[in-house]
Design an enzyme around this catalytic site. Structure first.
Site, PDB file in Angstrom:
ATOM      1  N   CYS A 135     -47.161  -6.478 -12.612  1.00 34.97           N
ATOM      2  CA  CYS A 135     -46.982  -5.368 -11.687  1.00 34.97           C
ATOM      3  C   CYS A 135     -45.725  -4.990 -11.115  1.00 34.97           C
ATOM      4  CB  CYS A 135     -48.183  -5.325 -10.651  1.00 34.97           C
ATOM      5  SG  CYS A 135     -48.207  -3.846  -9.849  1.00 34.97           S
ATOM      6  N   CYS A 138     -46.238  -3.591  -7.526  1.00 36.09           N
ATOM      7  CA  CYS A 138     -46.429  -4.487  -6.621  1.00 36.09           C
ATOM      8  C   CYS A 138     -45.421  -5.244  -6.028  1.00 36.09           C
ATOM      9  CB  CYS A 138     -47.853  -5.466  -7.316  1.00 36.09           C
ATOM     10  SG  CYS A 138     -49.023  -4.403  -7.923  1.00 36.09           S
ATOM     11  N   ASP A 139     -44.560  -5.770  -7.337  1.00 33.74           N
ATOM     12  CA  ASP A 139     -43.678  -6.925  -6.682  1.00 33.74           C
ATOM     13  C   ASP A 139     -42.267  -6.684  -6.981  1.00 33.74           C
ATOM     14  OD1 ASP A 139     -46.176  -8.395  -6.455  1.00 33.74           O
ATOM     15  OD2 ASP A 139     -46.143  -9.191  -8.299  1.00 33.74           O
TER      16      ASP A 139
END
Length: 309
Positions: A135, A138-139
């Site tokens: 992701c 997300c990261d």
């Protein structure tokens, strides 16, 4: 035989948010947490895009807090995995945990989707959350000024690569063939971006590093020659598989994901759905949580119309 008013299958942001709303509505929900309690976020070291989390928080901490919040309002949680169901009678839903059978008036399915891994063995588990991710949204911010690689040649992989250029100094896109499956406009955006370098006819064959990911071994899919590529992060973008195997033909699916007929409703009037198991597009924790709220409200409305309540 155990009978429940409402059973929630799954324990990610969707499942626990549904549990919070259902418990506050005095539905006394039972949450069956499944094989991976807490869902995909349990492998996320830090979350910076959760609303209100100005200092960031870890995935396990967020899921622990959601679980405790749901229990505070009266939800019950059990670390059990639903192996099969029978929803042929919408007025009495059947669920099996091994030989144990539970019946319910209503069910919310929030079992999520699992990122497709590269099947490289234990290395993937070792580096998950330590440079290996599925992701970018997300990261990606954790790789500011660093070098990363994205695996995949579809639209999702191209979108991940483009997103990562906001943070990373260099982005490699690893494509198994000599062409991409992505749409022509998306391909062109990638090819025109000076931060992205596409490596064709290549596939990751091993992950390397001491405590965190430091490099990826690449295998040429035509010559089988191998080389190491030094990177700080590897993002897999080869799709997600919805966790619906236990459902059999009990609910209608669309490309493997649960088909939503109206808001969070399925083709079974007493069964509702929330989160990534019905969402092939967004795959974000906050979106899943919002759908969990909606599923609980829809289930509450359904249950309120039953004559026995």
């Amino acid at each position: 035989m155990q009978h429940e008013k409402l059973v929630i299958i799954g324990s990610g942001p969707a499942g626990f948010t549904a549990a919070i709303y259902a418990a506050r509505a005095d539905l006394n929900p039972l949450v069956l947490e499944g094989k991976q309690p807490g869902g995909q976020l349990m492998g996320t070291t830090e979350i910076e895009n959760w609303p209100g989390a100005t200092e960031g928080l870890t995935g396990p901490k967020l899921m622990s807090d959601l679980r405790e919040q749901a229990k505070k309002f009266g939800a019950r949680t059990e670390f059990k995995y639903v192996e099969r169901v029978d929803f042929s009678n919408s007025d009495k839903l059947h669920l099996w945990i091994g030989e144990e059978e539970i019946t319910a008036d209503s069910v919310i399915i929030a079992t999520g989707a699992s990122a497709r891994w590269l099947n490289l063995g234990k290395g993937e588990e070792r580096y998950w959350g330590k440079g290996y991710s599925a992701c970018a949204t997300c990261d990606g911010a954790f790789f500011r000024g660093k070098t990363v690689a994205v695996v995949g040649g579809g639209d999702s992989a191209c979108e991940e690569a483009m997103f990562l250029t906001k943070f990373a100094e260099k982005v490699y896109q690893l494509v198994r063939r000599d062409e991409m499956r992505a749409s022509k406009p998306m391909q062109q955006r990638v090819l025109d971006n000076p931060k992205i370098e596409v490596i064709w006819n290549t596939a990751p064959s091993n992950l390397k590093g001491e405590k965190i990911l430091e490099s990826v071994e690449l295998t040429d899919t035509q010559t089988q020659e191998k080389q190491d590529l030094k990177i700080d992060g590897l993002f897999v973008a080869i799709g997600h598989t919805p966790n619906t195997g236990f459902l059999g033909e009990s609910v209608e699916l669309d490309r493997g994901f649960i088909k939503v007929t109206d808001h969070t409703k399925t083709n079974v009037k007493s069964v509702f759905v929330a989160g990534d198991v019905a969402d092939p597009h967004y795959q974000q924790a906050v979106v899943a949580a919002g759908s969990g709220c909606k599923a609980a409200l829809d289930a509450e409305d359904y249950l309120s119309r039953l004559s026995r309540y």
